[in-house]
Design a protein around this motif. Structure first.
Motif, PDB file in Angstrom:
ATOM      1  N   ILE A   1       0.862  -1.200  -0.020  1.00  0.00           N
ATOM      2  CA  ILE A   1       0.215  -0.027  -0.035  1.00  0.00           C
ATOM      3  C   ILE A   1       0.754   1.343  -0.097  1.00  0.00           C
ATOM      4  CG2 ILE A   1      -1.684   1.311   1.371  1.00  0.00           C
ATOM      5  CD1 ILE A   1      -2.899  -1.127   2.143  1.00  0.00           C
ATOM      6  N   PHE A   2       1.927   1.065   0.781  1.00  0.00           N
ATOM      7  CA  PHE A   2       2.988   2.246   0.833  1.00  0.00           C
ATOM      8  C   PHE A   2       3.882   2.695  -0.333  1.00  0.00           C
ATOM      9  CE2 PHE A   2       1.507   1.568   5.245  1.00  0.00           C
ATOM     10  CZ  PHE A   2       1.220   2.703   5.603  1.00  0.00           C
ATOM     11  N   ASP A   3       3.948   1.491  -0.962  1.00  0.00           N
ATOM     12  CA  ASP A   3       5.082   1.554  -2.135  1.00  0.00           C
ATOM     13  C   ASP A   3       4.855   2.240  -3.205  1.00  0.00           C
ATOM     14  OD1 ASP A   3       7.269   0.074  -3.304  1.00  0.00           O
ATOM     15  OD2 ASP A   3       5.736  -0.787  -5.055  1.00  0.00           O
ATOM     16  N   PHE A   4       5.678   3.193  -3.678  1.00  0.00           N
ATOM     17  CA  PHE A   4       5.413   4.198  -4.695  1.00  0.00           C
ATOM     18  C   PHE A   4       7.038   4.115  -5.565  1.00  0.00           C
ATOM     19  CE2 PHE A   4       5.038   7.848  -7.085  1.00  0.00           C
ATOM     20  CZ  PHE A   4       3.761   8.346  -7.124  1.00  0.00           C
ATOM     21  N   ARG A   5       7.140   3.268  -6.248  1.00  0.00           N
ATOM     22  CA  ARG A   5       8.039   3.129  -7.243  1.00  0.00           C
ATOM     23  C   ARG A   5       8.193   3.930  -8.429  1.00  0.00           C
ATOM     24  NH1 ARG A   5       9.138  -3.564  -7.295  1.00  0.00           N
ATOM     25  NH2 ARG A   5       8.772  -3.959  -5.049  1.00  0.00           N
ATOM     26  N   PHE A   6       8.937   4.968  -8.599  1.00  0.00           N
ATOM     27  CA  PHE A   6       8.499   5.882  -9.516  1.00  0.00           C
ATOM     28  C   PHE A   6       9.358   5.838 -10.835  1.00  0.00           C
ATOM     29  CE2 PHE A   6      12.059   8.027  -7.803  1.00  0.00           C
ATOM     30  CZ  PHE A   6      12.551   8.897  -8.809  1.00  0.00           C
ATOM     31  N   ALA A   7      10.340   5.336 -10.669  1.00  0.00           N
ATOM     32  CA  ALA A   7      11.315   5.153 -11.819  1.00  0.00           C
ATOM     33  C   ALA A   7      11.733   3.794 -11.876  1.00  0.00           C
ATOM     34  CB  ALA A   7      12.470   6.180 -11.766  1.00  0.00           C
ATOM     35  N   ASP A   8      13.079   3.573 -11.752  1.00  0.00           N
ATOM     36  CA  ASP A   8      13.675   2.180 -11.904  1.00  0.00           C
ATOM     37  C   ASP A   8      13.687   1.723 -10.706  1.00  0.00           C
ATOM     38  OD1 ASP A   8      15.725   4.043 -13.872  1.00  0.00           O
ATOM     39  OD2 ASP A   8      14.785   2.032 -14.842  1.00  0.00           O
ATOM     40  N   ASN A   9      13.750   0.271 -10.567  1.00  0.00           N
ATOM     41  CA  ASN A   9      14.222  -0.350  -9.051  1.00  0.00           C
ATOM     42  C   ASN A   9      15.298   0.046  -8.712  1.00  0.00           C
ATOM     43  OD1 ASN A   9      11.733  -1.512  -8.815  1.00  0.00           O
ATOM     44  ND2 ASN A   9      12.251  -3.329  -9.745  1.00  0.00           N
ATOM     45  N   PRO A  10      15.776   0.440  -7.584  1.00  0.00           N
ATOM     46  CA  PRO A  10      15.067   0.370  -6.376  1.00  0.00           C
ATOM     47  C   PRO A  10      14.287   1.814  -5.932  1.00  0.00           C
ATOM     48  CG  PRO A  10      17.246   0.270  -5.517  1.00  0.00           C
ATOM     49  CD  PRO A  10      17.278   0.550  -7.025  1.00  0.00           C
ATOM     50  N   ASP A  11      14.260   2.889  -6.920  1.00  0.00           N
ATOM     51  CA  ASP A  11      13.981   4.153  -6.554  1.00  0.00           C
ATOM     52  C   ASP A  11      12.481   4.224  -6.087  1.00  0.00           C
ATOM     53  OD1 ASP A  11      16.305   5.002  -7.451  1.00  0.00           O
ATOM     54  OD2 ASP A  11      15.812   5.938  -9.366  1.00  0.00           O
ATOM     55  N   ASN A  12      12.338   4.782  -4.834  1.00  0.00           N
ATOM     56  CA  ASN A  12      11.165   4.671  -4.383  1.00  0.00           C
ATOM     57  C   ASN A  12      11.061   5.915  -3.449  1.00  0.00           C
ATOM     58  OD1 ASN A  12       8.706   3.699  -2.916  1.00  0.00           O
ATOM     59  ND2 ASN A  12       9.125   1.823  -3.533  1.00  0.00           N
ATOM     60  N   LEU A  13       9.804   6.358  -3.192  1.00  0.00           N
ATOM     61  CA  LEU A  13       9.388   7.635  -2.458  1.00  0.00           C
ATOM     62  C   LEU A  13       9.468   7.119  -0.935  1.00  0.00           C
ATOM     63  CD1 LEU A  13       8.692   9.008  -4.995  1.00  0.00           C
ATOM     64  CD2 LEU A  13       6.905  10.312  -3.771  1.00  0.00           C
ATOM     65  N   PHE A  14       9.413   5.927  -0.647  1.00  0.00           N
ATOM     66  CA  PHE A  14       9.129   5.418   0.848  1.00  0.00           C
ATOM     67  C   PHE A  14      10.127   4.094   0.658  1.00  0.00           C
ATOM     68  CE2 PHE A  14       7.090   2.733   4.236  1.00  0.00           C
ATOM     69  CZ  PHE A  14       7.835   3.476   5.012  1.00  0.00           C
ATOM     70  N   TYR A  15      11.247   4.294   1.576  1.00  0.00           N
ATOM     71  CA  TYR A  15      12.248   2.981   2.037  1.00  0.00           C
ATOM     72  C   TYR A  15      12.253   3.012   3.448  1.00  0.00           C
ATOM     73  CZ  TYR A  15      16.766   0.724   1.962  1.00  0.00           C
ATOM     74  OH  TYR A  15      17.740  -0.220   2.239  1.00  0.00           O
TER      75      TYR A  15
END
Length: 877
Positions: free
Chosen positions: A325-339
């Motif tokens: 639910i919190f996942d927000f992968r916006f580009a390539d893995n592993p770039d994410n707004l929540f880590y």
């Protein structure tokens, strides 16, 4: 290359036109109608389907094979029944087998999925995107996963409370399952319709059969489920679970004379509380006080010669559950707004010690508490809110008995808010995310940390023509604030590198106290129907984008373009069960417009009828420029590269199985190379025991490996060298299951990486075509080595005086991590852990070979040990 690109584009257009004309009739949805029973008539869960309550409903059968030969009759049939009462859903399975003596009863830990099993997937939201999976192995081992992204993600960290018993008889085997409604999420309609799927693994034939036929070229998994009807007047099951824990830990390590913080052992007691409260049927509040965020598996040892941060998977239960639910992968893995591993991170403060001083540095930031509100509503809203606070962390410094404290991590608040809304008959969604990190900085001690960081994003997906085609995308923005020192440090960091001497679009501004950046992704493609798939993607990250306070971003200042075309077989043929082949192309630019990369790849993986598998790939990189390798220096060119690999694996169902692979990369003119050998064996002498060994050996060579930056006569000097790096590691695992609820696991990983540098040089023309023209080697009379100081000195102008010096970059790093874990789930949801962890970290003599280094640093050093006893008890109210 332009003609080649035009040809590929024409192929994409042609495939699109052909696919556009294809239409396929929908597979009819199967329906199972359940009935309610009185609480007094609830069946006893013993694996034997003999209670009269089961006679209220009919068996449902007629399963069809899915793998290997889709839409044919399976080797053995399966049937099931479903009934329910006020609090539980009951499922009975009958798995026929003509020779019950050959049923494979392999044991494993929970979520092991070994041997014969049958599972039910329940889309209780009926959102056609997510669901709950309950797997029953014939040996009585449970498997449970949360399904998201229409079957593309299966999260095994979800561990609900449910009940299972199995039995083998003359017709095959049976299973009875009891699932509390409190563990599922659903709406408040008077009559519920849920999506369901039942799937069986027939182990001897490595066959999968399903109740609802889902073709291999379908657009997804959950969206194609059949329906469960007859659920009427379900009462709200507001889940309330309280799970206290207590833990006792003893650490032992080699004593360091004179160091008061390393006297040989430490011990501590801990206690905490986790709570789960069902606000509604589908929304849950998770709370934790003084959480125990330890993890059983150690992070693998790794060395990053490029300087970039290494991404490690999250294993802490509080953050893992509902992480989709919190996942927000916006580009390539592993770039994410929540880590989530930013929360409780290693303290970032720096401590400078004087002579005769020792420091006790905390390894993690203390999480004072955390709360998480998450779930999905019947109307299609996915909601998630997370709040966490970490405490001030202090390093304690001792100077001949006089002690002082220095703050190394400030009190920090983390907030994450996430929402998505399904619409268009669940074929589309739009969502958003907002994150905030606020640090309570006091004085100048931590002035180099950012004071606050905010990110926001919008994402969307649209599917059409029965999910045959899709369009997905997102746009993100970030804003960070802090002192001039903190923002200057951000600009100079490896993620941004505003100080690059040849970049006209970025420059370090030491007066700035904030940065604002953007990023995003747009992807269009075909995802189902027929043998062919294709997509094209554009990704961008502006130079000012910064996510690393509560997210993960490796590199900013980049625009990437991807395209792919893939083909999959849908029926077995010859010696093959299935073959998938994929062609990919990608290019990249920076925001100045520099054309940095072009890459083409062709890969294929084949599954044979013998259940062996073979995988191969060839990658051609005709253009490689990098803005980061000189870490603030000018853009640097690598020679064109060819990478290829081949690996294989034997039948993993056998008592003895093995795999192997070779990976090789070669730069033009032998400017760099990489060679890796990977392999492994697994042996299962009895159903309850598995032993595996996976060794790996790699050789990395480069004639222009970055070493350091220095200066000469006011001009920067970027020093590179010829590197020869050898890395050897192995992973050892032992899994012994005494019964489905009592397991013993061992994990060990010895690791050594040795790098030797020679032929030191300076960068002169970083974008020259030939690698030898990019550098100028230091002559023997220009460079000297001082062994006592372990430094190289360079007399660049050959006047007899050293102009600059740098440390010897040679390294030989050794590590050994191991864990022995005994886990006993003494009642459902409540566990006792006994853990013994060992760790050894050291630097071997670079003159020694790999095996001598391992022998010296692992077998002749005392390890650090952690002995832990942890007990939990889950109250369900």
């Amino acid at each position: 290359m332009r003609l080649f690109g035009t040809f590929i584009l024409a192929c994409f257009i042609g495939v699109f036109q052909v696919a556009k004309s294809q239409e396929k009739s929908l597979i009819p949805k199967r329906i199972y109608t359940t009935k309610v029973i009185a609480d007094a008539d609830s069946p006893v869960i013993d694996g034997v389907i003999d209670e009269g309550s089961w006679d209220l409903v009919e068996w449902s059968s007629d399963f069809v094979e899915r793998e290997p030969d889709e839409n044919t009759a399976p080797a053995e049939q399966t049937k099931f029944k479903i009934i329910y009462d006020k609090k539980f859903l009951y499922i009975a399975f009958r798995c026929y087998d003509r020779d019950p003596s050959k049923i494979v009863r392999r044991m494993s830990r929970r979520d092991g999925f070994e041997g014969d099993w049958v599972e039910i997937n329940i889309d209780s939201y009926h959102d056609k995107r997510s669901g709950f999976s309950f797997t029953s192995s014939v040996s009585g081992v449970k498997g449970d996963e949360f399904i998201s992204n229409n079957g593309n993600n299966w999260d095994g960290s979800w561990n609900p409370i449910w009940y299972l018993k199995t039995n083998i008889d003359e017709e095959g085997w049976t299973a009875e399952v009891k699932i509390p409604f409190s563990q599922l999420k659903f709406g408040n309609d008077k009559e519920q319709i849920w999506g369901i799927q039942v799937q069986r693994r027939f182990f001897r034939a490595e066959e999968r059969s399903t109740w609802q036929r889902i073709p291999l070229d379908s657009p997804g998994w959950v969206s194609e489920f059949g329906e469960l009807q007859g659920l009427k007047d379900l009462e709200a099951q507001k889940q309330i679970e309280i799970q206290p824990y207590s833990a006792s830990q003893l650490n032992t390590y080699p004593e360091e004379k004179g160091n008061p913080f390393r006297d040989g052992n430490d011990s501590k007691l801990g206690a905490g509380l986790d709570a789960k409260i069902g606000i509604t049927n589908d929304l849950t509040l998770d709370l934790t006080v003084n959480p125990d965020f330890g993890q059983v598996d150690a992070d693998p040892a790794a060395i990053a010669l490029d300087g970039f941060q290494i991404f490690f998977e999250e294993r802490r239960p509080f953050f893992v559950e509902n992480k989709n639910i919190f996942d927000f992968r916006f580009a390539d893995n592993p770039d994410n707004l929540f880590y989530s591993r930013r929360i409780g991170r290693n303290p970032q403060g720096r401590v400078s010690l004087s002579e005769n001083e020792y420091v006790d540095q905390p390894k993690y930031s203390t999480i004072l508490g955390a709360a998480k509100f998450s779930g999905k509503t019947k109307t299609g809203w996915s909601l998630g809110v997370l709040e966490s606070v970490t405490d001030n962390e202090y390093a304690e410094i001792d100077n001949n008995g006089s002690r002082r404290e220095q703050i190394v991590e400030p009190l920090t608040n983390y907030f994450v808010g996430r929402a998505q809304k399904d619409f268009n008959n669940r074929n589309s969604f739009i969502g958003g995310i907002f994150t905030a990190t606020n640090r309570n900085l006091r004085g100048d001690d931590l002035n180099y940390l950012r004071k606050s960081a905010y990110t926001a994003g919008i994402d969307f997906q649209h599917n059409w023509k029965n999910r045959k085609y899709y369009l997905i995308g997102n746009v993100v923005s970030s804003h960070v604030t802090g002192s001039r020192e903190a923002i200057a440090g951000t600009q100079n960091s490896l993620t941004h590198l505003f100080q690059r001497v040849d970049a006209s679009h970025v420059a370090v501004d030491t007066m700035r106290t904030s940065l604002t950046g953007t990023g995003g992704r747009v992807e269009l493609g075909k995802s189902s129907v027929g043998h062919w798939r294709y997509n094209t993607t554009v990704i961008w990250r502006s130079p000012e984008l910064e996510l690393n306070d509560v997210g993960f971003l490796r590199q900013a200042d980049e625009v990437r373009q991807y395209a792919s075309l893939s083909h999959q077989t849908l029926k077995p043929f010859g010696q093959f069960r299935r073959i998938n082949t994929r062609f990919e192309q990608f290019s990249s630019f920076d925001f100045e417009g520099n054309y940095n990369r072009m890459q083409y790849s062709l890969s294929s993986n084949a599954n044979l009828k013998s259940n062996w598998n073979v995988n191969a790939q060839v990658v051609y990189k005709p253009r490689i420029y990098t803005n980061t390798i000189l870490q603030g220096g000018p853009r640097f060119r690598y020679s064109e590269e060819v990478f290829k690999y081949l690996n294989f694996g034997s039948d993993g169902r056998k008592k003895f199985s093995f795999f192997g692979g070779i990976y090789h990369s070669q730069g033009k003119n032998d400017s760099f190379s990489y060679l890796e050998y990977d392999g492994g064996i697994a042996y299962q002498p009895i159903n309850a025991l598995t032993i595996s060994l996976n060794p790996n050996f790699a050789i990395n060579k480069s004639k222009t490996q970055y070493v350091t930056e220095t200066s000469f006569s006011g001009n920067p000097r970027y020093i590179t060298a010829e590197l020869s790096q050898h890395t050897l590691n192995a992973t050892i695992r032992l899994d012994y299951s005494i019964n489905p609820n009592l397991t013993i696991q061992y994990y060990g990983q010895p690791f050594i990486s040795r790098g030797i540098y020679k032929s030191f040089n300076k960068v002169t023309n970083p974008v020259a075509d030939y690698y030898g023209d990019r550098i100028s080697l230091f002559q023997p009379n220009q460079i000297s080595f001082t062994e006592g100081e372990d430094t190289y000195s360079v007399d660049e102008d050959s006047d007899g005086t050293s102009d600059y010096s740098f440390q010897n970059p040679d390294f030989s790093q050794v590590a050994f991590n191991s864990n022995l874990v005994v886990r006993w789930e003494y009642i459902p949801g409540s566990e006792i852990f006994l853990v013994w962890s060992q760790g050894i970290f050291g630097n071997a003599n670079t003159r020694d070979d790999l095996f001598s280094g391992i022998n010296d640093q692992i077998f002749h050093r005392k390890p650090e040990n952690i002995f832990l006893i942890k007990a939990t008890y889950r109250f369900v109210l």
